[in-house]
Design a protein around this motif. Structure first.
Motif, PDB file in Angstrom:
ATOM      1  N   ARG B 447       0.812  -1.209   0.000  1.00 49.49           N
ATOM      2  CA  ARG B 447       0.000   0.000   0.000  1.00 49.49           C
ATOM      3  C   ARG B 447       0.848   1.263   0.000  1.00 49.49           C
ATOM      4  N   LEU B 448       2.144   1.107   0.040  1.00 45.92           N
ATOM      5  CA  LEU B 448       3.041   2.260   0.080  1.00 45.92           C
ATOM      6  C   LEU B 448       3.662   2.509  -1.285  1.00 45.92           C
ATOM      7  N   PHE B 449       3.615   3.771  -1.727  1.00 46.03           N
ATOM      8  CA  PHE B 449       4.147   4.176  -3.018  1.00 46.03           C
ATOM      9  C   PHE B 449       5.163   5.288  -2.806  1.00 46.03           C
ATOM     10  N   PHE B 450       6.027   5.484  -3.794  1.00 50.34           N
ATOM     11  CA  PHE B 450       7.162   6.377  -3.586  1.00 50.34           C
ATOM     12  C   PHE B 450       7.429   7.242  -4.814  1.00 50.34           C
ATOM     13  N   ALA B 451       7.506   8.533  -4.597  1.00 48.82           N
ATOM     14  CA  ALA B 451       7.818   9.466  -5.686  1.00 48.82           C
ATOM     15  C   ALA B 451       8.832  10.480  -5.177  1.00 48.82           C
ATOM     16  N   GLY B 452       9.066  11.496  -5.950  1.00 51.93           N
ATOM     17  CA  GLY B 452      10.094  12.497  -5.636  1.00 51.93           C
ATOM     18  C   GLY B 452      11.063  12.551  -6.793  1.00 51.93           C
ATOM     19  N   SER B 453      11.695  13.698  -6.956  1.00 52.74           N
ATOM     20  CA  SER B 453      12.572  13.912  -8.106  1.00 52.74           C
ATOM     21  C   SER B 453      13.643  12.828  -8.234  1.00 52.74           C
ATOM     22  N   GLY B 454      14.169  12.345  -7.114  1.00 52.06           N
ATOM     23  CA  GLY B 454      15.206  11.315  -7.160  1.00 52.06           C
ATOM     24  C   GLY B 454      14.734   9.984  -7.706  1.00 52.06           C
ATOM     25  N   THR B 455      13.415   9.798  -7.786  1.00 50.55           N
ATOM     26  CA  THR B 455      12.889   8.535  -8.305  1.00 50.55           C
ATOM     27  C   THR B 455      12.551   8.635  -9.797  1.00 50.55           C
ATOM     28  N   ALA B 456      12.779   9.793 -10.370  1.00 44.36           N
ATOM     29  CA  ALA B 456      12.384  10.019 -11.765  1.00 44.36           C
ATOM     30  C   ALA B 456      13.332   9.342 -12.736  1.00 44.36           C
ATOM     31  N   ASP B 457      12.799   8.993 -13.910  1.00 39.18           N
ATOM     32  CA  ASP B 457      13.617   8.390 -14.968  1.00 39.18           C
ATOM     33  C   ASP B 457      14.431   9.455 -15.701  1.00 39.18           C
ATOM     34  N   GLY B 458      13.852  10.615 -15.893  1.00 45.95           N
ATOM     35  CA  GLY B 458      14.440  11.626 -16.778  1.00 45.95           C
ATOM     36  C   GLY B 458      15.216  12.704 -16.031  1.00 45.95           C
ATOM     37  N   TRP B 459      14.614  13.833 -15.826  1.00 48.11           N
ATOM     38  CA  TRP B 459      15.300  14.974 -15.219  1.00 48.11           C
ATOM     39  C   TRP B 459      15.296  14.895 -13.694  1.00 48.11           C
ATOM     40  N   HIS B 460      15.876  13.846 -13.175  1.00 40.01           N
ATOM     41  CA  HIS B 460      15.999  13.776 -11.717  1.00 40.01           C
ATOM     42  C   HIS B 460      16.842  14.980 -11.291  1.00 40.01           C
ATOM     43  N   ALA B 461      16.681  15.457 -10.106  1.00 41.03           N
ATOM     44  CA  ALA B 461      17.365  16.652  -9.561  1.00 41.03           C
ATOM     45  C   ALA B 461      16.748  17.939 -10.094  1.00 41.03           C
ATOM     46  N   TYR B 462      15.736  17.843 -10.918  1.00 39.55           N
ATOM     47  CA  TYR B 462      15.031  19.029 -11.390  1.00 39.55           C
ATOM     48  C   TYR B 462      13.555  18.947 -11.009  1.00 39.55           C
ATOM     49  N   ILE B 463      12.863  20.085 -11.102  1.00 38.32           N
ATOM     50  CA  ILE B 463      11.426  20.108 -10.838  1.00 38.32           C
ATOM     51  C   ILE B 463      10.716  19.129 -11.766  1.00 38.32           C
ATOM     52  N   ASP B 464      11.183  19.067 -13.020  1.00 42.08           N
ATOM     53  CA  ASP B 464      10.554  18.182 -13.994  1.00 42.08           C
ATOM     54  C   ASP B 464      10.512  16.743 -13.496  1.00 42.08           C
ATOM     55  N   GLY B 465      11.576  16.296 -12.845  1.00 41.75           N
ATOM     56  CA  GLY B 465      11.620  14.929 -12.313  1.00 41.75           C
ATOM     57  C   GLY B 465      10.554  14.723 -11.251  1.00 41.75           C
ATOM     58  N   ALA B 466      10.346  15.734 -10.434  1.00 39.14           N
ATOM     59  CA  ALA B 466       9.335  15.629  -9.382  1.00 39.14           C
ATOM     60  C   ALA B 466       7.939  15.476 -10.001  1.00 39.14           C
ATOM     61  N   VAL B 467       7.656  16.308 -11.006  1.00 38.12           N
ATOM     62  CA  VAL B 467       6.333  16.243 -11.652  1.00 38.12           C
ATOM     63  C   VAL B 467       6.165  14.890 -12.357  1.00 38.12           C
ATOM     64  N   GLU B 468       7.220  14.463 -13.040  1.00 39.55           N
ATOM     65  CA  GLU B 468       7.187  13.155 -13.716  1.00 39.55           C
ATOM     66  C   GLU B 468       6.822  12.050 -12.719  1.00 39.55           C
ATOM     67  N   SER B 469       7.479  12.083 -11.565  1.00 37.51           N
ATOM     68  CA  SER B 469       7.276  11.020 -10.576  1.00 37.51           C
ATOM     69  C   SER B 469       5.865  11.065  -9.989  1.00 37.51           C
ATOM     70  N   GLY B 470       5.308  12.264  -9.834  1.00 40.82           N
ATOM     71  CA  GLY B 470       3.944  12.390  -9.312  1.00 40.82           C
ATOM     72  C   GLY B 470       2.928  11.775 -10.271  1.00 40.82           C
ATOM     73  N   ILE B 471       3.151  11.983 -11.564  1.00 37.05           N
ATOM     74  CA  ILE B 471       2.261  11.416 -12.579  1.00 37.05           C
ATOM     75  C   ILE B 471       2.360   9.890 -12.581  1.00 37.05           C
ATOM     76  N   ARG B 472       3.568   9.389 -12.493  1.00 36.76           N
ATOM     77  CA  ARG B 472       3.798   7.950 -12.473  1.00 36.76           C
ATOM     78  C   ARG B 472       3.161   7.331 -11.233  1.00 36.76           C
ATOM     79  N   ALA B 473       3.302   7.978 -10.083  1.00 36.91           N
ATOM     80  CA  ALA B 473       2.738   7.446  -8.838  1.00 36.91           C
ATOM     81  C   ALA B 473       1.214   7.394  -8.909  1.00 36.91           C
TER      82      ALA B 473
END
Lengths: 158, 489
Positions: B447-473
């Motif tokens: 039941r636990l899911f994980f997002a955040g810029s560091g979990t992104a495939d693309g622009w990790h370390a950027y805002i874009d990575g955070a948004v990407e991860s939120g969509i994926r989650a």
């Protein structure tokens, strides 16, 4: 000349708007909701304004305060970007701004901000109040801390 | 020329850019944007007495608020629990001398698809930060010696170093958002950025510039930093040094910055938000998850999304504990000693850019604004804040004087992400050998899911990575929640 007047009145109007908006910002855990005020705590019985008598120290303190200004306002009526407003903080109850989402460390703390307590907090926030949400490593220099306390002592909550 | 108490000059000295910035500050957007509860409707919507939520999102940074909006839009009941008294996470819009500033993640670009889409959605354009047409470029080599480099030579040398470091990027990362599609990448993840640099033919200025840049991304000395992780971001910028540099420091979000876009996302959301809410314990059973907070709240949900900076996880008790892979990654994979600060000096030194090589602490210094009245406002980013007390103006001034003798700092505005108890680190930065493990942090656990810029495939370390991860989650959680809904009848 026109530019200056326009910018100043815009700033005043928007400070008023921001003030009302901050007033409406409420803590779901039941803090008092008061529109238009950043503090509903009665004035402290101890008056620390004498600490602000040394104008050079106060000026130095204002400069040190630029460390703090990214999160805190020290001017009555001007809202803070993130932390509680600090105008009149000397002598104020710790965790005392109504409606502000304090950490448990400060919300449950006893007493008021004396110069000594503030000094300890500013030296090492996490050691003085473990669990504080304040994102700050501390002011290492005694003179910096004394200066900023002097500066804050000269700010009024009204 | 008279100035107000902020030292802002009025009259002929203001250029168009400072007027725009001052306008944004005067609109009060900073104070409003930082507080998610100024909307009275939101208070009424906080349905804490209406039974369990479907989803709790821990963290109101860009990953959390994106996921919350997406999930609530699909009809799930969502609450966002944010420890800080503000939203935005490791982005933070504030003010300095009447100007709007960004103390965390700030740079955006149209080649960053996720954040660009959000900007388009809410009507936010790009605001330019001075970067091109430098008056001066300085490079401080590791020995502390300062070199005044003609800007054209600086640009050419830097681009050449970039190309050499990132050589083979197209082959290694043909699809940057599927970074390990070429098995060579996993193998090369054992190579540090320092190892890579040692193989390149660079002059001392190039070496110092590139190393400073890498220390900034690494948040540590470059011998601990994953070389492949950096090349991946270069690949995401169309495998082009101009585009990469353009995306990392040239464009900000206009009309209120990161705080304003975050507010727009959250205001568009049907999710509830609670600030100052610190999750201390997570207990999962077959039926659901109970989150316990520092102030004694118990929040129940069917599923929970965590969007925390890696170094914050150890402060939360997970019952059952997080997977061994996550614990290993948390311990070893992503540590970053970074900080940001603005400074104002009396002197007008023009449009400058400076790199300072390790162990000189002010890794990159960029002119934000310069003029006769204001002097110069500089933004410094440090890869290693432990090398300098950024709250000590005298110490900072001494460092700056090594590059610009005789300058006088009148004001500073530092933000030390390492000292912030709700980040304890700056931007995501993978260690050598740990970039290939980044997906371990993204993997759902029941039941636990994980997002955040560091979990992104693309622009990790950027805002874009955070948004990407939120969509994926949101996609992952919706799958799980729908399956459960169906099987429950």
């Amino acid at each position: 000349m026109d530019d200056r007047l326009t910018i100043r009145s815009a700033m005043m109007a928007c400070a008023a708007v921001s003030l009302v908006a901050v007033g409406a910002c409420s803590n779901p855990k039941g803090g008092d909701e008061k529109a238009g005020g950043t503090s509903s705590v009665p004035a402290a019985s101890i008056d620390y304004s004498s600490l602000a008598r040394n104008t050079m120290q106060v000026q130095a303190g204002k400069k040190v305060f630029s460390n703090c200004a990214v999160c805190h306002s020290a001017e009555a009526g001007v809202p803070s970007p993130a932390g509680p407003a600090l105008a009149g903080v000397l002598g104020r109850k710790i965790g005392g701004v109504a409606g502000y989402p304090y950490s448990q460390a400060l919300a449950k703390a006893d007493g008021s901000w004396t110069p000594e307590k503030l000094d300890a907090f500013l030296k090492d926030p996490m050691a003085a109040y473990p669990g504080t949400a304040m994102a700050f490593g501390g002011l290492a220099k005694d003179s910096d801390r004394k200066a900023v306390v002097a500066y804050l002592a000269g700010t009024a909550s009204k | 020329m008279q100035t107000d108490e902020d030292g802002v000059g009025f009259g002929g000295g203001i250029d168009r850019r400072s007027l725009m910035r001052f306008g944004a500050a005067a609109a009060g957007t900073i104070a409003l944007a930082s507080c998610a509860k100024e909307n009275p409707d939101r208070e009424a919507r906080d349905g804490k007495d209406k039974g369990p939520y479907d989803v709790a999102v821990v963290g109101a940074g860009y990953a959390g608020i994106t996921a919350a909006r997406e999930l609530a839009a699909k009809g799930w009941r969502v609450v966002v629990l944010e420890a800080r008294p503000r939203i935005g996470g490791r982005t933070f819009t504030s003010k300095f001398l009447g100007r709007q500033i960004e103390l965390g993640g700030s740079s955006v670009h149209w080649v960053q698809p996720h954040v660009f889409a959000e900007m388009q959605r809410y009507g936010f354009g790009f605001e330019e930060v001075p970067l091109r047409d430098l008056d001066k470029a300085y490079v401080m080599t590791a020995d502390g010696k300062v070199h005044d480099v003609p800007p054209a030579r600086f640009d050419a040398g830097y681009n050449d170093a970039f190309d050499k470091f990132c050589e083979g990027a197209k082959t290694l990362f043909p699809q940057p958002f599927a970074p390990f599609s070429n098995p060579e990448v996993a193998r090369l993840d054992m190579m540090s950025a320092a190892d890579r640099m040692a193989k390149l033919d660079l002059d001392p200025i190039q070496r110092a510039s590139l190393n400073a840049e890498l220390v900034l991304y690494a948040g540590s000395p470059t011998n601990t930093f994953s070389y492949m992780s950096y090349v991946k971001m270069f690949a995401a910028a169309a495998w082009d040094p101009y585009t990469f540099t353009d995306s990392e420091k040239h464009w900000h979000i206009a009309n209120g910055g990161t705080a304003a876009l975050a507010k727009a996302i959250l205001d568009d959301s049907k999710a509830d938000v609670r600030l100052g809410t610190v999750v201390k314990q997570v207990e999962t059973t077959a039926a659901g998850v109970t989150l316990r907070t520092a102030d004694g709240q118990a929040v129940e949900a069917k599923a929970v999304l965590f969007t925390l900076p890696t170094q914050v996880y150890p402060d939360i008790e997970f019952k059952p504990a997080l997977s061994a892979e996550k614990q290993a990654f948390i311990k070893n994979g992503d540590l970053c000693d970074g900080a940001t600060m603005y400074m104002r000096i009396k002197q007008n030194i023009g449009n400058t850019f400076t790199f300072c090589d390790d162990p000189n602490p002010l890794s990159a210094i960029q002119t934000e604004e310069s003029g006769a009245q204001i002097g110069t406002i500089l933004k410094a980013t440090l890869g290693r804040q432990s090398l300098l007390d950024i709250n000590d103006q005298d110490a900072v001034n001494a460092e700056l004087r090594k590059i610009h003798p005789g300058v006088e700092i009148t004001d500073i505005a530092p933000y030390n992400w390492v000292k912030d108890p709700f980040s304890k680190m700056a931007w995501p930065a993978y260690r050598v050998g740990w970039f290939r493990k980044y997906k371990d942090m993204a993997k759902p656990e029941g039941r636990l899911f994980f997002a955040g810029s560091g979990t992104a495939d693309g622009w990790h370390a950027y805002i874009d990575g955070a948004v990407e991860s939120g969509i994926r989650a949101c996609r992952e959680m919706t799958t799980m929640l729908e399956k459960e809904k169906i099987s429950n009848g």
